[in-house]
Design a protein around this motif. Structure first.
Motif, PDB file in Angstrom:
ATOM      1  N   UNK A 221       7.480  -5.077   7.426  1.00 48.30           N
ATOM      2  CA  UNK A 221       8.243  -4.618   7.565  1.00 48.30           C
ATOM      3  C   UNK A 221       8.387  -5.543   9.102  1.00 48.30           C
ATOM      4  N   UNK A 222       6.988  -5.795   9.953  1.00 48.44           N
ATOM      5  CA  UNK A 222       6.316  -6.508  10.976  1.00 48.44           C
ATOM      6  C   UNK A 222       6.526  -7.994  10.336  1.00 48.44           C
ATOM      7  N   UNK A 223       6.112  -8.290   9.081  1.00 53.55           N
ATOM      8  CA  UNK A 223       6.541 -10.202   9.445  1.00 53.55           C
ATOM      9  C   UNK A 223       7.916 -10.823   8.645  1.00 53.55           C
ATOM     10  N   UNK A 224       8.454  -9.878   7.763  1.00 54.01           N
ATOM     11  CA  UNK A 224      10.053  -9.978   7.605  1.00 54.01           C
ATOM     12  C   UNK A 224       9.967 -10.799   6.434  1.00 54.01           C
ATOM     13  N   UNK A 225       9.235  -9.562   5.355  1.00 56.64           N
ATOM     14  CA  UNK A 225       8.572 -10.412   3.929  1.00 56.64           C
ATOM     15  C   UNK A 225       9.924  -9.463   3.055  1.00 56.64           C
ATOM     16  N   UNK A 226      10.040  -9.849   2.399  1.00 55.63           N
ATOM     17  CA  UNK A 226      10.763  -9.680   0.888  1.00 55.63           C
ATOM     18  C   UNK A 226       9.840  -8.303   0.633  1.00 55.63           C
ATOM     19  N   UNK A 227      10.676  -7.355  -0.266  1.00 59.55           N
ATOM     20  CA  UNK A 227      10.438  -5.612  -0.535  1.00 59.55           C
ATOM     21  C   UNK A 227      10.781  -6.384  -1.950  1.00 59.55           C
ATOM     22  N   UNK A 228       9.796  -5.281  -3.414  1.00 56.79           N
ATOM     23  CA  UNK A 228       9.193  -5.778  -3.983  1.00 56.79           C
ATOM     24  C   UNK A 228       9.286  -4.838  -4.853  1.00 56.79           C
ATOM     25  N   UNK A 229      10.105  -3.549  -5.036  1.00 56.65           N
ATOM     26  CA  UNK A 229      10.100  -2.455  -5.818  1.00 56.65           C
ATOM     27  C   UNK A 229       8.939  -1.487  -6.090  1.00 56.65           C
ATOM     28  N   UNK A 230       8.651  -1.356  -7.940  1.00 52.87           N
ATOM     29  CA  UNK A 230       7.642  -0.422  -8.314  1.00 52.87           C
ATOM     30  C   UNK A 230       6.319  -0.922  -8.514  1.00 52.87           C
ATOM     31  N   UNK A 231       6.310  -2.185  -7.955  1.00 52.34           N
ATOM     32  CA  UNK A 231       4.667  -3.303  -8.256  1.00 52.34           C
ATOM     33  C   UNK A 231       4.222  -2.294  -7.105  1.00 52.34           C
ATOM     34  N   UNK A 232       2.879  -2.176  -7.476  1.00 57.93           N
ATOM     35  CA  UNK A 232       1.915  -1.259  -6.880  1.00 57.93           C
ATOM     36  C   UNK A 232       0.272  -2.579  -6.248  1.00 57.93           C
ATOM     37  N   UNK A 233       0.393  -3.458  -6.924  1.00 61.01           N
ATOM     38  CA  UNK A 233      -0.596  -4.874  -6.872  1.00 61.01           C
ATOM     39  C   UNK A 233      -1.076  -4.547  -5.459  1.00 61.01           C
ATOM     40  N   UNK A 234      -0.222  -5.544  -4.455  1.00 60.89           N
ATOM     41  CA  UNK A 234       0.076  -5.851  -3.512  1.00 60.89           C
ATOM     42  C   UNK A 234      -0.076  -4.704  -2.481  1.00 60.89           C
ATOM     43  N   UNK A 235       0.117  -3.622  -2.748  1.00 63.46           N
ATOM     44  CA  UNK A 235      -0.434  -2.702  -2.305  1.00 63.46           C
ATOM     45  C   UNK A 235      -1.789  -2.207  -1.704  1.00 63.46           C
ATOM     46  N   UNK A 236      -2.430  -1.697  -3.231  1.00 66.16           N
ATOM     47  CA  UNK A 236      -4.059  -1.830  -3.179  1.00 66.16           C
ATOM     48  C   UNK A 236      -4.052  -2.917  -2.697  1.00 66.16           C
ATOM     49  N   UNK A 237      -4.137  -4.020  -2.887  1.00 62.75           N
ATOM     50  CA  UNK A 237      -4.853  -5.234  -2.586  1.00 62.75           C
ATOM     51  C   UNK A 237      -5.066  -5.170  -1.222  1.00 62.75           C
ATOM     52  N   UNK A 238      -3.890  -5.059  -0.610  1.00 62.39           N
ATOM     53  CA  UNK A 238      -3.543  -5.175   0.953  1.00 62.39           C
ATOM     54  C   UNK A 238      -4.267  -4.339   1.987  1.00 62.39           C
ATOM     55  N   UNK A 239      -4.403  -2.968   0.950  1.00 61.40           N
ATOM     56  CA  UNK A 239      -5.451  -1.684   1.587  1.00 61.40           C
ATOM     57  C   UNK A 239      -7.053  -2.282   1.075  1.00 61.40           C
ATOM     58  N   UNK A 240      -7.215  -2.808   0.396  1.00 62.59           N
ATOM     59  CA  UNK A 240      -8.647  -3.319   0.381  1.00 62.59           C
ATOM     60  C   UNK A 240      -9.046  -4.407   1.527  1.00 62.59           C
ATOM     61  N   UNK A 241      -8.201  -5.293   1.228  1.00 62.66           N
ATOM     62  CA  UNK A 241      -8.012  -6.612   2.469  1.00 62.66           C
ATOM     63  C   UNK A 241      -8.398  -6.085   3.988  1.00 62.66           C
ATOM     64  N   UNK A 242      -7.705  -4.831   4.344  1.00 64.54           N
ATOM     65  CA  UNK A 242      -7.501  -4.020   5.849  1.00 64.54           C
ATOM     66  C   UNK A 242      -8.742  -3.455   6.005  1.00 64.54           C
ATOM     67  N   UNK A 243      -9.151  -3.069   4.786  1.00 59.19           N
ATOM     68  CA  UNK A 243     -10.876  -2.021   5.191  1.00 59.19           C
ATOM     69  C   UNK A 243     -11.668  -3.458   5.321  1.00 59.19           C
ATOM     70  N   UNK A 244     -12.055  -4.753   4.517  1.00 56.90           N
ATOM     71  CA  UNK A 244     -12.438  -5.649   4.131  1.00 56.90           C
ATOM     72  C   UNK A 244     -12.605  -6.400   5.734  1.00 56.90           C
TER      73      UNK A 244
END
Ligand code: 48F
Length: 251
Positions: A221-244
């Motif tokens: 939403x912030x960066x104007x990126x495409x949506x991706x539907x029910x694939x969740x790897x990006x959500x998990x990897x993004x969560x881990x990245x923000x923690x780091x």
């Protein structure tokens, strides 16, 4: 002997104890979908004091319904190590697509986050931010029931060294900051393109305003990126990245 009044006292005192402890935290995460839950787990495991605010009754965000209410989701190879960290089972579909049971995914993320020490406040809506000297210093919260019923009840505040917007498609915290400071612009989520959306969300997971980090679909939403539907790897990897990113900044 079981006593009703003791039950009331036990719940009240223990909740207030948790709330008092959660009011001043290292990291306040808004939204308990896959990205927020993943971020909360890794931060708590690294020793940070984490408060997680979720406006709904139950945590898990968009996980439970899988794709179009078929309660399975897909995860790609790079995210398998996160599933392993959480002890979540997956089934190989082809060389890069793995299938995960949505119920196990949601249940395990929630369970492991709480066990790692994350203080969860569900039924709590974030309705504003606190800013001092150009930096986010905390959040303004209220019971979701107050918001839903339109009752005229003032909110209260919590403080945090870092805030994470993990509110998904709505990117509520970023939207508030954009509106109230004029210093952040939301480009808006774009059309479906799973591959570009998945990599874009992880690459752009970042600090978007001093003290405010963005993860998950809020990144799109912030960066104007495409949506991706029910694939969740990006959500998990993004969560881990923000923690780091936060761990690096706070240490
Ligand atoms: O939408 P959500 O699951 O966000 P996410 O972690 O994951 C997105 C995926 O579920 C899916 C997708 C994947 O391909 O596209 O949509 O980015 O979870 C966001 C959570 O934030 C809560 C909301 O109820 C949900 O559980 N939330 C939203 N606004 C607020 C909030 C608010 N103002 N205060 C507290 N929680």
């Amino acid at each position: 002997m079981i006593d009703e009044i003791t039950i009331t006292k036990a719940i009240t005192s223990k909740f207030v104890e948790k709330f008092l402890d959660g009011i001043e935290c290292d990291v306040a995460i808004v939204g308990a979908g896959p990205s927020g839950l993943t971020a909360s787990y890794y931060l708590a495991k690294a020793g940070f004091k984490v408060s997680l605010f979720e406006k709904k009754l139950s945590l898990g965000g968009g996980i439970w319904g899988g794709g179009m209410m078929f309660n399975k989701v897909v995860v790609q190879t790079p995210a398998l190590e996160i599933l392993d960290d959480f002890g979540i089972t997956y089934e190989q579909f082809d060389e890069n697509h793995y299938v995960v049971d949505a119920i196990e995914l949601a249940g395990a993320l929630i369970h492991r986050a709480v066990k790692a020490g994350v203080k969860v406040f569900n039924l709590t809506s974030v309705e504003d931010v606190m800013i001092r000297d150009g930096k986010i210093t905390g959040l303004v919260i209220n019971w979701t029931a107050v918001e839903m019923s339109g009752l005229h009840v003032d909110p209260m505040t919590i403080s945090a060294k870092a805030v994470v917007d993990a509110t998904g498609h709505d990117a509520i915290v970023c939207r508030l900051v954009a509106k109230k400071t004029g210093e952040l612009e939301l480009r808006g989520e774009k059309y479906m393109h799973a591959e570009a959306g998945e990599s874009g969300v992880v690459e752009n997971t970042s600090e978007v305003f001093p003290g405010l980090f963005v993860t998950g679909m809020a990144v799109a939403a912030v960066y104007g990126l495409p949506r991706m539907g029910p694939i969740f790897g990006g959500m998990l990897l993004s969560g881990k990245k923000v923690a780091e990113l936060i761990a690096k900044k706070l240490k």
